[in-house]
Design a protein around this motif. Structure first.
Motif, mmCIF file in Angstrom:
data_model
loop_
_atom_site.group_PDB
_atom_site.id
_atom_site.type_symbol
_atom_site.label_atom_id
_atom_site.label_comp_id
_atom_site.label_asym_id
_atom_site.label_seq_id
_atom_site.Cartn_x
_atom_site.Cartn_y
_atom_site.Cartn_z
ATOM 1 N N PRO A 1 0.807 -1.228 0.000
ATOM 2 C CA PRO A 1 0.000 0.000 0.000
ATOM 3 C C PRO A 1 0.840 1.279 0.000
ATOM 4 N N GLU A 2 0.227 2.317 -0.520
ATOM 5 C CA GLU A 2 0.870 3.633 -0.582
ATOM 6 C C GLU A 2 0.823 4.298 0.793
ATOM 7 N N ASN A 3 1.863 5.046 1.103
ATOM 8 C CA ASN A 3 1.942 5.796 2.379
ATOM 9 C C ASN A 3 1.713 4.930 3.614
ATOM 10 N N ARG A 4 2.231 3.754 3.529
ATOM 11 C CA ARG A 4 2.188 2.838 4.668
ATOM 12 C C ARG A 4 3.570 2.210 4.806
ATOM 13 N N VAL A 5 3.821 1.642 5.988
ATOM 14 C CA VAL A 5 5.070 0.915 6.185
ATOM 15 C C VAL A 5 4.758 -0.578 6.083
ATOM 16 N N THR A 6 5.422 -1.236 5.182
ATOM 17 C CA THR A 6 5.231 -2.680 5.015
ATOM 18 C C THR A 6 6.511 -3.376 5.460
ATOM 19 N N ALA A 7 6.388 -4.242 6.436
ATOM 20 C CA ALA A 7 7.576 -4.943 6.946
ATOM 21 C C ALA A 7 7.662 -6.322 6.308
ATOM 22 N N ILE A 8 8.892 -6.737 6.029
ATOM 23 C CA ILE A 8 9.141 -8.074 5.490
ATOM 24 C C ILE A 8 9.979 -8.788 6.540
ATOM 25 N N ILE A 9 9.431 -9.869 7.079
ATOM 26 C CA ILE A 9 10.184 -10.619 8.088
ATOM 27 C C ILE A 9 10.339 -12.073 7.641
ATOM 28 N N GLY A 10 11.261 -12.749 8.308
ATOM 29 C CA GLY A 10 11.483 -14.158 7.982
ATOM 30 C C GLY A 10 12.897 -14.547 8.352
ATOM 31 N N PRO A 11 13.162 -15.837 8.490
ATOM 32 C CA PRO A 11 14.510 -16.264 8.869
ATOM 33 C C PRO A 11 15.531 -16.001 7.755
ATOM 34 N N SER A 12 16.801 -16.093 8.100
ATOM 35 C CA SER A 12 17.865 -15.871 7.111
ATOM 36 C C SER A 12 17.674 -16.819 5.926
ATOM 37 N N GLY A 13 17.862 -16.287 4.734
ATOM 38 C CA GLY A 13 17.775 -17.130 3.537
ATOM 39 C C GLY A 13 16.358 -17.383 3.069
ATOM 40 N N ALA A 18 8.956 0.080 2.390
ATOM 41 C CA ALA A 18 9.025 -1.375 2.599
ATOM 42 C C ALA A 18 10.328 -1.642 3.324
ATOM 43 N N ILE A 19 10.244 -2.343 4.437
ATOM 44 C CA ILE A 19 11.423 -2.525 5.270
ATOM 45 C C ILE A 19 11.632 -4.003 5.598
ATOM 46 N N VAL A 20 12.825 -4.473 5.281
ATOM 47 C CA VAL A 20 13.199 -5.832 5.681
ATOM 48 C C VAL A 20 13.831 -5.711 7.065
ATOM 49 N N THR A 21 13.360 -6.499 7.982
ATOM 50 C CA THR A 21 13.960 -6.422 9.317
ATOM 51 C C THR A 21 14.026 -7.794 9.971
ATOM 52 N N HIS A 22 15.098 -7.983 10.721
ATOM 53 C CA HIS A 22 15.247 -9.202 11.523
ATOM 54 C C HIS A 22 14.657 -9.002 12.905
ATOM 55 N N ASN A 23 14.409 -7.721 13.203
ATOM 56 C CA ASN A 23 13.945 -7.375 14.548
ATOM 57 C C ASN A 23 12.417 -7.365 14.549
ATOM 58 N N MET A 24 11.846 -8.408 15.129
ATOM 59 C CA MET A 24 10.387 -8.540 15.043
ATOM 60 C C MET A 24 9.647 -7.473 15.837
ATOM 61 N N GLN A 63 10.649 -4.530 16.094
ATOM 62 C CA GLN A 63 10.686 -3.349 15.228
ATOM 63 C C GLN A 63 9.548 -3.422 14.195
ATOM 64 N N ALA A 64 9.391 -4.564 13.582
ATOM 65 C CA ALA A 64 8.301 -4.725 12.609
ATOM 66 C C ALA A 64 6.958 -4.446 13.288
ATOM 67 N N ALA A 65 6.802 -4.975 14.503
ATOM 68 C CA ALA A 65 5.528 -4.787 15.225
ATOM 69 C C ALA A 65 5.307 -3.317 15.565
ATOM 70 N N ARG A 66 6.398 -2.622 15.909
ATOM 71 C CA ARG A 66 6.275 -1.216 16.329
ATOM 72 C C ARG A 66 5.979 -0.283 15.162
ATOM 73 N N ILE A 67 6.659 -0.487 14.043
ATOM 74 C CA ILE A 67 6.621 0.590 13.038
ATOM 75 C C ILE A 67 5.804 0.292 11.788
ATOM 76 N N SER A 68 5.424 -0.971 11.578
ATOM 77 C CA SER A 68 4.784 -1.238 10.280
ATOM 78 C C SER A 68 3.268 -1.325 10.387
ATOM 79 N N ASP A 69 2.627 -1.120 9.245
ATOM 80 C CA ASP A 69 1.173 -1.249 9.158
ATOM 81 C C ASP A 69 0.791 -2.636 8.667
ATOM 82 N N LYS A 70 1.622 -3.136 7.738
ATOM 83 C CA LYS A 70 1.386 -4.487 7.229
ATOM 84 C C LYS A 70 2.689 -5.269 7.342
ATOM 85 N N THR A 71 2.570 -6.568 7.529
ATOM 86 C CA THR A 71 3.771 -7.395 7.627
ATOM 87 C C THR A 71 3.599 -8.632 6.757
ATOM 88 N N ALA A 72 4.683 -8.942 6.037
ATOM 89 C CA ALA A 72 4.702 -10.179 5.257
ATOM 90 C C ALA A 72 5.715 -11.114 5.889
#
Lengths: 273, 218
Positions: free
Chosen positions: A50-62, A222-228, A230-239
């Motif tokens: 989505p536009e004007n939203r923070v989308t977090a991408i999480i998941g284990p290494s690789g 769109a932000i890739v993060t290992h810090n969950m 962080q994803a919970a705090r700053i994003s609107d949607k998470t994949a």
């Protein structure tokens, strides 16, 4: 269960409602597959960012999260053996269309990397590098861009009196915000961030997180993060990605409180990864 | 020991501590009603003094839960598990308070009140204890079908309570001089009814843990 009835009272924090202010889709990804040589890294990715939203991408290494984010600005093509299938549309335009210049895409879609990577130049020159390559030469306009970008990256007050000093003299957190300023200087619509705080201390991390919240008013992130957290705090949607697949793509509130998929639950609660 | 492994161990210990606390509250109810029927003031005093220990155990579990929240920063089911631990221990503490109140009523009645305690109060106690065992099982196995049974069980306790109160009111009509004693007996029935209500709350907590949504059982 016949005896249990769902409470009629509206919960104070309703985490299950979809995003009330629906926004436009800036990226639409359909059946996207990617291979490095014979190894498939992404499988049938299906997502609307989505536009004007923070989308977090999480998941284990690789799991393919960095590969995915680097596909969005076609940086992944720098790897020679890459093959792709499926569709990625940015503002309803196919980014792989031969008529679509990759330079144009990357002007609209900026990127910030894990380790701050300022150029070995002054703070000022770092910020104006992009605009200058786009042909802007007038000093007054460049000065304006520098102030606006550094303010946008919440760095102006800290560096306004030493703009001509070498960027390497800044702290890690300041360098990362300088990279964000450099990204803002070309006035993108989207900012892709690949683990932007993993090399930073908690205070610098917190500043970047606050900055992301401010930036989403004007940019899609769109932000890739290992810090969950962080994803919970700053994003609107998470994949949540696992082994190249999107296991769950959900509102962040839902994903971190009551995920739909057991594998998401296992990952966010630290049972693997 | 890896982080998650340690967390699992801590959660298991916490669950065991909560089950033990719940059994202590149930034991307090058992003894309090025995003391009421047998006019056993020593046993009633024992129930009252033991309540302090239950309060201390509640605080210990709460402290450990808060520490785990701070250290593990849990999400999803893990977070709900810790939140309901706080809720369940609060309910158990209130259950024990109700048992203590019955013991206090026994002390008010004294040794020579010559009142016949309504025999079905014991039946009501046994129903509440049965509910508690059901709640423990539901909590132990995180089983919502077992937790769901608490709703009907609580309704049965409520119906018996109404019957007992009806009988007791008739008693006061025929023996107005006994009213202060009869009131203590009515209070005791009321305390068991409240005891059962808290067990129903525990059932609701288990539903919330498993389903991630709030449900009402009573």
């Amino acid at each position: 269960m016949a005896t249990a009835t769902k409470t009629q009272q509206a919960p104070i924090l309703n985490t299950n409602e979809p995003d009330k202010e629906e926004t436009k889709t800036i990226y639409s990804i359909e059946d996207f597959n990617l291979w490095y040589g014979n190894d498939q890294a992404l499988y049938e990715v299906q997502m609307d960012i989505p536009e004007n939203r923070v989308t977090a991408i999480i998941g284990p290494s690789g799991c393919g999260k960095s590969t995915f984010i680097k596909s969005l600005n076609r940086m992944v093509e720098l790897v020679p053996s890459v093959k792709m299938s499926g569709k990625i549309q940015y503002k309803e335009k196919d980014i792989f269309d031969p008529k679509y210049k990759v330079e144009d895409l990357r002007t609209d879609v900026g990127m910030v990397f894990q380790n701050p990577n300022p150029f070995p130049k002054s703070i000022y020159e770092n910020v104006v590098y992009g605009p200058k390559t786009h042909g802007i030469k007038k000093k007054s306009i460049l000065n304006e861009i520098v102030e606006k970008s550094l303010r946008g990256a919440a760095l102006w007050d800290e560096v306004k009196d030493r703009l001509n000093e070498n960027a390497f003299g800044l702290s890690g957190g300041q360098q990362q915000r300088l990279c964000i300023a450099r990204c803002l200087a070309i006035e993108p619509d989207v900012i892709l961030m690949d683990e932007p705080t993993s090399a930073l201390d908690p205070i610098s991390t917190s500043k970047i997180e606050e900055l992301v919240q401010t930036l989403k008013k004007d940019y899609s992130i769109a932000i890739v993060t290992h810090n969950m957290q962080q994803a919970a705090r700053i994003s609107d949607k998470t994949a949540f990605f696992l082994n190249g697949e999107v296991i769950e793509y959900n509102n962040t509130d839902n994903l971190f409180s009551n995920p739909d998929d057991r594998r998401t639950e296992d990952y966010i609660t630290g049972r693997f990864g | 020991m890896a982080g998650r492994e340690q967390f699992e161990t801590d959660l298991t210990h916490m669950k065991e501590a909560i089950i033990a606390l719940s059994k202590s509250a149930e034991d307090a109810l058992y003894k309090a009603i025995d003391a009421l029927f047998n006019q056993d003031l020593d046993l009633a005093n024992n129930v009252i003094s033991h309540d302090n220990l239950i309060d201390e155990q509640e605080h210990t579990i709460n402290d450990q839960t808060i520490l785990l929240m701070a250290k593990q920063q849990p999400v999803a089911t893990d977070l709900r598990r810790l939140v309901i631990s706080l809720q369940i221990t609060a309910d158990i503490e209130r259950m024990a308070d109700n048992a203590k109140n019955i013991a206090k009523s026994t002390l008010h009645l004294g040794e020579d009140h010559r009142l016949i305690i309504h025999p079905r109060i014991k039946e009501m106690r046994d129903m509440a204890m049965n509910m508690n065992q059901t709640a423990i099982k539901a909590f132990q196995y995180e089983d919502i079908s077992i937790a769901g049974k608490l709703s009907d069980m609580d309704n049965e306790v409520d119906r018996l309570y109404e019957t007992i109160i009806h009988d007791i009111l008739n008693e006061t009509a025929t023996n107005p001089e006994k009213i202060q004693y009869v009131m203590q007996m009515a209070f005791s029935a009321r305390y068991i009814e409240r005891f059962a209500d808290h067990i129903t709350n525990i059932g609701e907590s288990i539903l919330y843990l498993v389903k991630g949504k709030s449900y009402k059982l009573n």
